[in-house]
Design a protein around this motif. Structure first.
Motif, short mmCIF file in Angstrom:
data_model
loop_
_atom_site.label_atom_id
_atom_site.label_comp_id
_atom_site.label_asym_id
_atom_site.label_seq_id
_atom_site.Cartn_x
_atom_site.Cartn_y
_atom_site.Cartn_z
N THR A 77 104.38 109.30 75.06
CA THR A 77 103.45 109.33 76.18
C THR A 77 102.57 108.09 76.21
N ALA A 78 102.17 107.64 75.04
CA ALA A 78 101.34 106.43 74.96
C ALA A 78 102.09 105.22 75.53
N THR A 79 103.38 105.13 75.23
CA THR A 79 104.15 103.99 75.73
C THR A 79 104.50 104.13 77.20
N GLU A 80 104.61 105.38 77.69
CA GLU A 80 104.95 105.57 79.11
C GLU A 80 103.73 105.45 80.02
N LEU A 81 102.65 106.12 79.65
CA LEU A 81 101.48 106.18 80.54
C LEU A 81 100.37 105.22 80.15
N GLY A 82 100.36 104.79 78.89
CA GLY A 82 99.37 103.82 78.44
C GLY A 82 97.95 104.23 78.77
N THR A 83 97.23 103.35 79.45
CA THR A 83 95.83 103.62 79.80
C THR A 83 95.69 103.97 81.28
N THR A 84 96.76 104.40 81.91
CA THR A 84 96.72 104.66 83.35
C THR A 84 96.20 106.05 83.70
N ASP A 85 96.09 106.92 82.71
CA ASP A 85 95.68 108.30 82.95
C ASP A 85 94.60 108.65 81.93
#
Length: 200
Positions: free
Chosen positions: A108-116
């Motif tokens: 999840t960290a690699t997919e969504l990063g800091t966007t959510d």
């Protein structure tokens, strides 16, 4: 009188966790969830509001179980080096049906990063739990004399934590376990020489 739900909510969350872990957030549609969980979209919306809310529930479910297992292994009595090695090897070799799906938190960290923001808060909380548990183990080894007296514990925690994240990524890439175990053993040795009285 409200109509009782015809499904086990916790079981649904567990199944959703497996699906999101395997496919990721964006690649999982509401239709996918309905088919996997055998629920109509109306039931999903009534219980979880939307896909994002269910995803957060799934992430919380995974964090609770993963953190509990990590804590159990890292706080096991005995050698702190053995506890660290056992935990890291378990991460990459555990006979789970979904082991190739990697760590849900790291994925999840690699997919969504800091966007959510809601997701980022949960990811950082999960990372903090890992760091805190690593620090507890290292301080135990330091206090018993198993680790060198001059060990920089804060730096050691960050180094081991970075190793853990790398292992999680390489696990999903299906790298050979033998290579990953070699990296684990090197990380353990980097903690410094073991005092003579603690050697077997």
């Amino acid at each position: 009188m409200a109509r009782p739900r015809e499904f086990d909510e916790q079981e649904v969350v567990a199944k959703a966790t497996a699906l999101f872990r395997r496919r990721g957030y964006h690649a999982t549609s509401v239709r996918d969830l309905g088919e996997e969980l055998d629920l109509k979209p109306s039931s999903l919306y009534r219980t979880f509001t939307d896909k994002h809310t269910l995803f957060l529930r799934a992430l919380d479910h995974y964090r609770a179980h993963d953190s509990a297992e990590a804590k159990r292994r890292l706080e096991a009595p005995g050698s702190c080096r053995e506890a660290l090695r056992d935990w890291m090897i378990w991460m990459i070799t555990a006979p789970h049906d979904d082991v190739a799906d990697g760590c849900f938190v790291v994925n999840t960290a690699t997919e969504l990063g800091t966007t959510d923001n809601a997701v980022q808060e949960r990811i950082e909380a999960a990372f903090d739990v890992t760091r805190d548990t690593l620090e507890t183990v290292l301080r135990r080894g330091h206090a018993t004399g198993e680790l060198p007296a001059d060990l920089d514990i804060a730096a050691a925690v960050e180094s081991l934590f970075t190793t853990v994240l790398g292992l999680r990524v390489r696990e999903r890439a299906r790298h050979e376990p033998a290579r990953l175990i070699a990296a684990i053993d090197f990380a353990i040795r980097s903690l410094g020489p073991e005092p003579e009285r603690h050697r077997s």
